[in-house]
Structures are given as structure tokens and as C-alpha cells.
Write a protein that holds these residues in place. Structure first.
Motif, PDB file in Angstrom:
ATOM      1  N   TYR A 182      -4.554  -1.836  -8.681  1.00 43.14           N
ATOM      2  CA  TYR A 182      -4.588  -3.020  -7.838  1.00 43.14           C
ATOM      3  C   TYR A 182      -3.483  -2.944  -6.790  1.00 43.14           C
ATOM      4  CZ  TYR A 182      -5.385  -7.932  -6.793  1.00 43.14           C
ATOM      5  OH  TYR A 182      -5.711  -9.101  -6.172  1.00 43.14           O
ATOM      6  N   ILE A 183      -3.895  -2.889  -5.527  1.00 44.11           N
ATOM      7  CA  ILE A 183      -2.907  -2.841  -4.441  1.00 44.11           C
ATOM      8  C   ILE A 183      -2.903  -4.177  -3.724  1.00 44.11           C
ATOM      9  CG2 ILE A 183      -2.265  -1.739  -2.256  1.00 44.11           C
ATOM     10  CD1 ILE A 183      -3.614   0.789  -3.229  1.00 44.11           C
ATOM     11  N   SER A 184      -1.747  -4.796  -3.615  1.00 46.38           N
ATOM     12  CA  SER A 184      -1.678  -6.056  -2.881  1.00 46.38           C
ATOM     13  C   SER A 184      -0.261  -6.294  -2.394  1.00 46.38           C
ATOM     14  CB  SER A 184      -2.110  -7.214  -3.780  1.00 46.38           C
ATOM     15  OG  SER A 184      -1.970  -8.430  -3.081  1.00 46.38           O
ATOM     16  N   HIS A 185      -0.174  -6.935  -1.229  1.00 43.63           N
ATOM     17  CA  HIS A 185       1.141  -7.354  -0.745  1.00 43.63           C
ATOM     18  C   HIS A 185       1.463  -8.746  -1.242  1.00 43.63           C
ATOM     19  CE1 HIS A 185       1.925  -3.910   1.688  1.00 43.63           C
ATOM     20  NE2 HIS A 185       0.758  -4.019   2.292  1.00 43.63           N
ATOM     21  N   LYS A 186       0.517  -9.367  -1.933  1.00 47.54           N
ATOM     22  CA  LYS A 186       0.759 -10.723  -2.438  1.00 47.54           C
ATOM     23  C   LYS A 186       1.389 -10.623  -3.819  1.00 47.54           C
ATOM     24  CE  LYS A 186      -3.133 -12.477   0.162  1.00 47.54           C
ATOM     25  NZ  LYS A 186      -4.537 -12.923   0.060  1.00 47.54           N
ATOM     26  N   MET A 187       2.680 -10.814  -3.853  1.00 49.93           N
ATOM     27  CA  MET A 187       3.435 -10.578  -5.079  1.00 49.93           C
ATOM     28  C   MET A 187       3.056 -11.531  -6.206  1.00 49.93           C
ATOM     29  SD  MET A 187       5.163  -8.031  -4.952  1.00 49.93           S
ATOM     30  CE  MET A 187       4.908  -6.882  -3.689  1.00 49.93           C
ATOM     31  N   ASP A 188       2.661 -12.756  -5.842  1.00 55.49           N
ATOM     32  CA  ASP A 188       2.284 -13.681  -6.910  1.00 55.49           C
ATOM     33  C   ASP A 188       1.035 -13.170  -7.628  1.00 55.49           C
ATOM     34  OD1 ASP A 188       1.079 -14.087  -4.474  1.00 55.49           O
ATOM     35  OD2 ASP A 188       0.630 -16.195  -4.841  1.00 55.49           O
ATOM     36  N   GLU A 189       0.102 -12.588  -6.865  1.00 55.36           N
ATOM     37  CA  GLU A 189      -1.100 -12.010  -7.479  1.00 55.36           C
ATOM     38  C   GLU A 189      -0.721 -10.861  -8.393  1.00 55.36           C
ATOM     39  OE1 GLU A 189      -3.802 -10.510  -4.560  1.00 55.36           O
ATOM     40  OE2 GLU A 189      -4.474 -12.518  -3.998  1.00 55.36           O
ATOM     41  N   VAL A 190       0.152  -9.999  -7.894  1.00 58.88           N
ATOM     42  CA  VAL A 190       0.544  -8.832  -8.659  1.00 58.88           C
ATOM     43  C   VAL A 190       1.107  -9.261 -10.013  1.00 58.88           C
ATOM     44  CG1 VAL A 190       2.279  -6.987  -8.777  1.00 58.88           C
ATOM     45  CG2 VAL A 190       0.904  -7.288  -6.714  1.00 58.88           C
ATOM     46  N   PHE A 191       1.989 -10.252  -9.966  1.00 65.61           N
ATOM     47  CA  PHE A 191       2.624 -10.663 -11.219  1.00 65.61           C
ATOM     48  C   PHE A 191       1.679 -11.433 -12.122  1.00 65.61           C
ATOM     49  CE2 PHE A 191       6.351  -8.967  -9.392  1.00 65.61           C
ATOM     50  CZ  PHE A 191       7.137  -8.618 -10.484  1.00 65.61           C
ATOM     51  N   LYS A 192       0.630 -11.965 -11.553  1.00 65.02           N
ATOM     52  CA  LYS A 192      -0.335 -12.690 -12.364  1.00 65.02           C
ATOM     53  C   LYS A 192      -1.229 -11.723 -13.117  1.00 65.02           C
ATOM     54  CE  LYS A 192      -3.368 -16.545 -11.240  1.00 65.02           C
ATOM     55  NZ  LYS A 192      -3.670 -17.313 -10.030  1.00 65.02           N
ATOM     56  N   ILE A 193      -1.575 -10.621 -12.458  1.00 65.31           N
ATOM     57  CA  ILE A 193      -2.676  -9.827 -12.983  1.00 65.31           C
ATOM     58  C   ILE A 193      -2.268  -8.472 -13.557  1.00 65.31           C
ATOM     59  CG2 ILE A 193      -3.270  -8.690 -10.791  1.00 65.31           C
ATOM     60  CD1 ILE A 193      -6.111 -10.247 -12.168  1.00 65.31           C
ATOM     61  N   ALA A 194      -1.089  -7.972 -13.180  1.00 74.07           N
ATOM     62  CA  ALA A 194      -0.762  -6.588 -13.532  1.00 74.07           C
ATOM     63  C   ALA A 194      -0.198  -6.436 -14.940  1.00 74.07           C
ATOM     64  CB  ALA A 194       0.244  -6.030 -12.527  1.00 74.07           C
ATOM     65  N   ASP A 195      -0.569  -5.344 -15.577  1.00 76.33           N
ATOM     66  CA  ASP A 195       0.058  -4.954 -16.845  1.00 76.33           C
ATOM     67  C   ASP A 195       1.203  -3.991 -16.558  1.00 76.33           C
ATOM     68  OD1 ASP A 195      -1.874  -6.157 -18.843  1.00 76.33           O
ATOM     69  OD2 ASP A 195      -3.228  -5.012 -17.555  1.00 76.33           O
ATOM     70  N   ASP A 196       0.977  -3.133 -15.576  1.00 72.06           N
ATOM     71  CA  ASP A 196       2.003  -2.162 -15.174  1.00 72.06           C
ATOM     72  C   ASP A 196       2.236  -2.278 -13.672  1.00 72.06           C
ATOM     73  OD1 ASP A 196       2.051  -0.996 -17.767  1.00 72.06           O
ATOM     74  OD2 ASP A 196       0.240   0.136 -17.264  1.00 72.06           O
ATOM     75  N   ILE A 197       3.444  -1.962 -13.246  1.00 70.47           N
ATOM     76  CA  ILE A 197       3.744  -1.998 -11.810  1.00 70.47           C
ATOM     77  C   ILE A 197       4.465  -0.724 -11.399  1.00 70.47           C
ATOM     78  CG2 ILE A 197       5.020  -3.186  -9.972  1.00 70.47           C
ATOM     79  CD1 ILE A 197       4.717  -5.773 -11.520  1.00 70.47           C
ATOM     80  N   THR A 198       3.872  -0.044 -10.407  1.00 72.49           N
ATOM     81  CA  THR A 198       4.544   1.126  -9.845  1.00 72.49           C
ATOM     82  C   THR A 198       4.944   0.812  -8.414  1.00 72.49           C
ATOM     83  OG1 THR A 198       3.512   2.782 -11.259  1.00 72.49           O
ATOM     84  CG2 THR A 198       4.159   3.518  -9.062  1.00 72.49           C
ATOM     85  N   VAL A 199       6.158   1.175  -8.055  1.00 76.53           N
ATOM     86  CA  VAL A 199       6.626   0.947  -6.687  1.00 76.53           C
ATOM     87  C   VAL A 199       6.714   2.285  -5.955  1.00 76.53           C
ATOM     88  CG1 VAL A 199       8.525   0.103  -5.250  1.00 76.53           C
ATOM     89  CG2 VAL A 199       7.977  -1.064  -7.399  1.00 76.53           C
ATOM     90  N   LEU A 200       6.084   2.321  -4.800  1.00 75.25           N
ATOM     91  CA  LEU A 200       6.151   3.500  -3.927  1.00 75.25           C
ATOM     92  C   LEU A 200       7.047   3.182  -2.744  1.00 75.25           C
ATOM     93  CD1 LEU A 200       2.580   4.938  -3.139  1.00 75.25           C
ATOM     94  CD2 LEU A 200       4.334   5.954  -4.555  1.00 75.25           C
ATOM     95  N   ARG A 201       7.860   4.140  -2.354  1.00 71.42           N
ATOM     96  CA  ARG A 201       8.602   3.979  -1.096  1.00 71.42           C
ATOM     97  C   ARG A 201       8.641   5.312  -0.364  1.00 71.42           C
ATOM     98  NH1 ARG A 201      13.639   1.858  -2.468  1.00 71.42           N
ATOM     99  NH2 ARG A 201      14.780   3.788  -2.167  1.00 71.42           N
ATOM    100  N   ASP A 202       8.274   5.290   0.911  1.00 72.92           N
ATOM    101  CA  ASP A 202       8.269   6.509   1.726  1.00 72.92           C
ATOM    102  C   ASP A 202       7.624   7.697   1.010  1.00 72.92           C
ATOM    103  OD1 ASP A 202       9.573   5.156   3.708  1.00 72.92           O
ATOM    104  OD2 ASP A 202      11.575   5.725   3.005  1.00 72.92           O
TER     105      ASP A 202
END
Ligand code: ATP
Ligand code: MG
Length: 507
Positions: free
Chosen positions: A198-218
Motif C-alpha cells: 500500500y503506497i500512500s502519502h496520507k499518513m493517517d491511512e497508512v497508520f490505519k491500515i498497515a501491518d508493516d511500514i517500510t520507508v524509502l528515501r532516495d
């Protein structure tokens, strides 16, 4: 079961001319879970997903499905491995019908070797009934709203019995009710063991729905955690690589004279009795639920759509706007809600997409304006921190957020008096949002006026001087900055507008 890895990638690398988009990426998704992929615009999220979906060939690295090494050469092979993707950019053909779109790329063949259109039609009818879609199989995509099309893509992917579903910004244009229905679908899919990215810039959605979170930078993985073990602030700090102090660079300015006025604007069955005004240096917000009529109203004001009654007054002068060309000539511009509609030309360079020459040629035939193209474009791009390898790079190869900045640059180059921005930060990451807010502040400091339509209440509250709220095609309230709060905005936004009350509201 929860720890069964469905999809895993190792050491994925991908370069484009001038950019290393992905560098030694390791990433895995467990069965029956949602794995959110977060990162700023251009971090490499879509690129990684396109590799998994077979659209791009990685320079190095390996994909594993159920622990087995696989090579995925194209989206058809991806679907054979049970992978489906809802793309970020809805690249639909406007002339296609709903049923053609549903079966695109997998049209059934009849015994004569031709396309079995009867089956297409019958299956589409069944599908539409089952999903209770509000349109018919023969309807052309161009008659659907952006939200309908995005929902169609979602339902299409979900109904394909995929085992891995990649959702790249699935909620960028759908209504709140549709988001709720998508989340319900996701819960069902999880129960069936489907692995979801699940890719989203809406952080509230991410925290509502995600089991795992990966952060990518550059192009590199910064971290991968269980959602329960990580805080929102930490995710944001990791995404942008610095601590964000103030989210909204709002400066309270001395407002100038009234510059923009809309009086009694109406269009049957769309909006009615719209009255509002804005002053020099002011940022005026338009809040409301999706479907409240804000976009329709603004489009009509800008001359994109018809209106029955009403007048627009710019700088004390009543202006007659029948087309965007008229609007621009009178100093009014509008950043439309969808990039596609705003005349993005994917294969053209970022410079051409930003410049007015292009605007003239492709959208508003005949509108003439002189711009020192390259210098001006370069300057605005620097201000906006547009990430592009060169000015000649095709705009399609920029990340979603950077494409949005290019379009905004185009309108800034028109040197307008009044800018209508419809969802200007949609699909844009936190860091780039901040840059756009800063840019808005710079614009109003020059005495210009901004009308901002947004579905994100925090940004309206953060940036506006005044907020009008719409519901069911009417303005139901107007709130001054001193009295902003989410509850009162929501109350106006959900207000059932009785005929008698509609008469009363005058700005
Ligand atoms: N087809 C392409 N040709 C050239 N460069 C590309 C192409 N696709 C992506 N890039 C570049 O690769 C980098 C990663 O882009 P990508 O689209 O994966 O970002 P993203 O994380 O999905 O961003 P966003 O949140 O804005 O959608 C960017 O620098 C982008 O300009
Ligand atoms: Mg993307």
C-alpha cells in the motif's frame, strides 16, 4: 501463517538516465498483511512496484514469490504469478467503454478466433451488478468521474483473484465513502491471505491500515518495521531525512483591496447561489466533502464548464469568462484537480510542459504571451525545488509530486492576479507539500490571491485566512482564521441545506 513471506525482493537496483532510482533494495511482504511503502516524491516507490509488476526490468536483483526465484518480464507474466497492480497514474483511454476497460489485455476469444464481445458484455453486466457500480457497461470512460475510474481500477484488481495486490496511491481521487469501502475490501483480502503493498502519502491511512511500514528515501530502504512499533513522527523524519519543525509556513499578512468577487453563481443541479470574495494577499479556502460541488463551481468560474447565472468581478471590473482563455486574459488561472485534465503531455519535456508556449499550442489556441522560456522555467523550478535530471526530460518520467510542481510552475509563469488551486497537494509528499505551501506564501506576499480547494482540512486550517465551506452545491458557511477548527468545518460540510437556508447565506 502471518509470517509466511509471499513476496520478497533482494538487491534490486534500477537506474534511469541521470538518476539512480533504486539502490540495493530488500523488501518483503507477508501473506494476509498490508505493507505500507512510504517515502517522498521521487523516493522510488512506484519504480520498485513497476519492477515487481514486470513493467521495468531491474538492473540487478532478484524477485522471489513463495520463496522461489522468478523472472517477471511483463505485467501479463506478473498476473500469472498472481500479482495485480492499481497504478498511480490512471492511464485510461477516454474513448474506451467500461466493458472494454474491464477486459483490457485479457479479452476473451470466441471459437472463430475473434474477440467474444458477447461474453465481454455479459460478464461486464454481471460485474457491474455485483459491485453496484453507478454506470453502465457501454458508457465511455470519459463520461465517468476520476473517482469512478479509480474505483473501477481498484475493483478490477481485487476481482482478479490476485495473491499480491499493489496499490499505488489508490485513494488519491476517491470519495470518503469509497475509501471506507476500499478498506473493507482490504480487510476481506487479508483474511483470504492476500499480500498487499500500500503506497500512500496520507499518513493517517497508512497508520490505519498497515501491518508493516517500510520507508524509502532516495532509492534506498531506510527502515522496515511493524506498524505497531513505529511512531508517525519517526516515519516522517525518516522520509524527509530531517526533522520537520513547522508544517505550515503561514504568514499573517496585511490584506489589500478586494480583488476577486463571485456573485450569485449557479448551474442547474450542480451548484447555486455561490457568493464569495477574496482580497489581495489572501488565501481563501474551500472545504467540503467530495461531491460538495467545489470543483464544479471553480471549473465554471474558470470557464471550463457552463454556468447558468452569475458574475465574476476581478479588480473591480466585471469580466465575461466563457473559456479558460478569457479567464487567463483577465488574470485568473486554475490548477485543475487532475493532471491529465490540466493538459499534461507525458512525452514532452518538463520545460515544454511548464512553458506557456506549450499552453498556447495545446490548450488555449490563440492565447499569446511572451516568456523568456528557459530562464523563467529554470527560476521557478529552483524556487519550487523540482527534482528533474534536466529540463528536457519527459515529464512522464518524473515522480507524481514533481509532475504536479511542473504544472503549478506553468500557472505561476502566467503571472496571474488570482490563482485557483484545486487540490494542489494531492499525491504530494510531506516535504514537497511544505515547499508548495512556502510557494503559496511567496505568491500572496506579492499581492496575489489564492483560492485553495482542498479535502485535507489540516492544510486549509494551516494555510488559509478564511474558509468557505460547501455542502450539496451551496456555500453553507464562512469561517475566519481566528475561529478555525475542524469540528465547525465538518458541521458546515455535512449540513443538509434546506431550501430556506440556502436563500439566506450571503458571504
Ligand atoms: N521512466 C522513467 N525514466 C526516467 N526516470 C524515471 C522514470 N521513472 C521514474 N524515474 C525517476 O526515478 C525516481 C523515482 O521515481 P518514482 O516514480 O519511483 O518515485 P515515487 O516514490 O513513486 O514518487 P511519488 O510519490 O511522487 O509517486 C525519480 O527520480 C524519477 O524521476
Ligand atoms: Mg509514485
Amino acid at each position: 501463517m502471518a509470517d509466511d513471506i509471499k513476496l520478497r525482493v533482494e538487491g534490486i537496483e534500477k537506474s534511469f538516465p541521470g538518476v539512480k532510482a533504486l539502490d540495493r533494495i530488500n523488501f518483503s511482504v507477508r501473506k494476509g498483511t498490508v505493507h505500507a511503502l512510504c517515502g517522498e516524491n521521487g523516493a522510488g516507490k512506484s519504480t520498485l512496484m513497476k519492477i515487481i509488476n514486470g513493467q521495468y526490468k531491474p538492473d540487478a536483483g532478484q524477485i522471489y514469490i513463495d520463496g522461489k526465484a522468478v523472472t517477471i518480464r511483463n505485467p501479463i507474466e506478473a498476473s500469472e504469478y498472481g500479482i495485480a497492480m492499481i497504478p498511480q497514474e490512471l492511464n485510461y483511454v477516454p474513448e474506451l467503454t467500461v466493458e472494454e476497460n474491464l477486459f483490457l489485455g485479457k479479452l476473451p476469444v470466441n471459437k472463430f478466433g475473434g474477440v467474444d464481445w458477447k461474453k465481454v458484455h455479459n460478464d461486464a453486466v454481471k460485474f457491474i451488478e455485483e459491485e453496484k457500480l453507478p454506470y453502465g457497461p457501454k458508457q465511455k470512460l470519459k463520461t465517468l468521474t476520476v473517482s469512478d475510474i479509480q474505483m473501477l481500477e481498484i475493483i478490477k484488481a481485487v476481482s482478479n483473484k490476485a495473491e499480491v495486490i499493489i496499490m499505488d496511491e489508490p485513494t488519491s481521487s476517491i470519495t470518503e465513502r469509497e475509501v471506507a469501502s476500499l478498506f473493507k475490501k482490504i480487510e476481506e483480502l487479508k483474511k483470504q491471505g492476500v499480500a498487499i503493498v500500500y503506497i500512500s502519502h496520507k499518513m493517517d491511512e497508512v497508520f490505519k491500515i498497515a501491518d508493516d511500514i517500510t520507508v524509502l528515501r532516495d532509492g534506498t530502504v531506510v527502515s522496515s518495521d511493524r506498524a505497531a512499533d513505529i511512531e508517525l513522527d519517526t516515519v516522517i523524519t525518516r522520509m524527509v531525512g530531517r526533522k520537520m519543525d513547522s508544517v505550515y509556513p503561514k504568514e499573517k499578512l496585511e490584506l489589500g483591496d478586494k480583488i476577486f468577487e463571485v456573485k450569485n453563481f449557479s448551474e442547474k443541479n450542480m451548484f447555486a447561489k455561490i457568493n464569495f470574495e477574496a482580497r489581495k494577499g489572501e488565501i481563501v479556502g474551500f472545504a467540503g466533502l467530495v461531491g460538495a460541488g467545489r470543483t464544479e463551481t471553480m471549473r465554471a468560474i474558470f470557464g471550463l464548464d457552463h454556468h447558468d447565472t452569475g458574475e465574476v468581478i476581478i479588480d473591480g471590473k466585471k469580466v465575461d469568462i466563457k473559456s479558460p482563455e478569457d479567464a487567463i486574459q483577465n488574470g485568473l488561472v486554475m490548477l485543475a484537480e487532475s493532471r491529465r485534465e490540466d493538459g499534461i503531455i507525458p512525452v514532452r519535456s518538463v520545460k515544454e510542459n511548464a512553458s506557456l508556449a506549450n499552453l498556447k499550442r495545446f490548450i488555449f489556441g490563440g492565447f499569446a504571451h511572451k516568456v523568456r522560456e528557459k530562464d523563467d522555467v529554470t527560476k521557478v523550478f529552483q524556487q519550487m525545488n523540482v527534482k528533474t535530471p534536466t529540463l528536457d526530460t519527459p515529464i512522464a518520467s518524473l515522480s507524481g509530486g514533481n509532475q504536479q510542481k511542473v504544472l503549478l510552475a506553468r500557472w505561476i509563469l502566467c503571472e496571474p492576479k488570482v490563482m485557483i488551486l484545486d487540490e494542489p497537494t494531492r499525491g504530494i509528499d510531506v516535504g514537497a507539500k511544505f515547499e508548495i505551501y512556502k510557494l503559496m506564501t511567496d505568491i500572496v506576499k506579492q499581492g496575489k490571491t489564492i483560492i485553495m480547494v482542498s479535502s485535507e482540512m489540516p492544510e486549509l486550517i494551516g494555510m488559509c485566512d478564511r474558509i468557505y465551506v460547501m455542502s450539496q452545491g451551496y456555500i453553507t458557511g464562512c469561517i475566519e482564521r481566528e475561529s478555525f477548527n475542524q469540528e465547525s468545518i465538518m458541521r458546515y460540510a455535512m449540513k443538509e441545506t434546506k431550501e430556506s437556508e440556502r436563500e439566506e447565506f450571503v458571504s
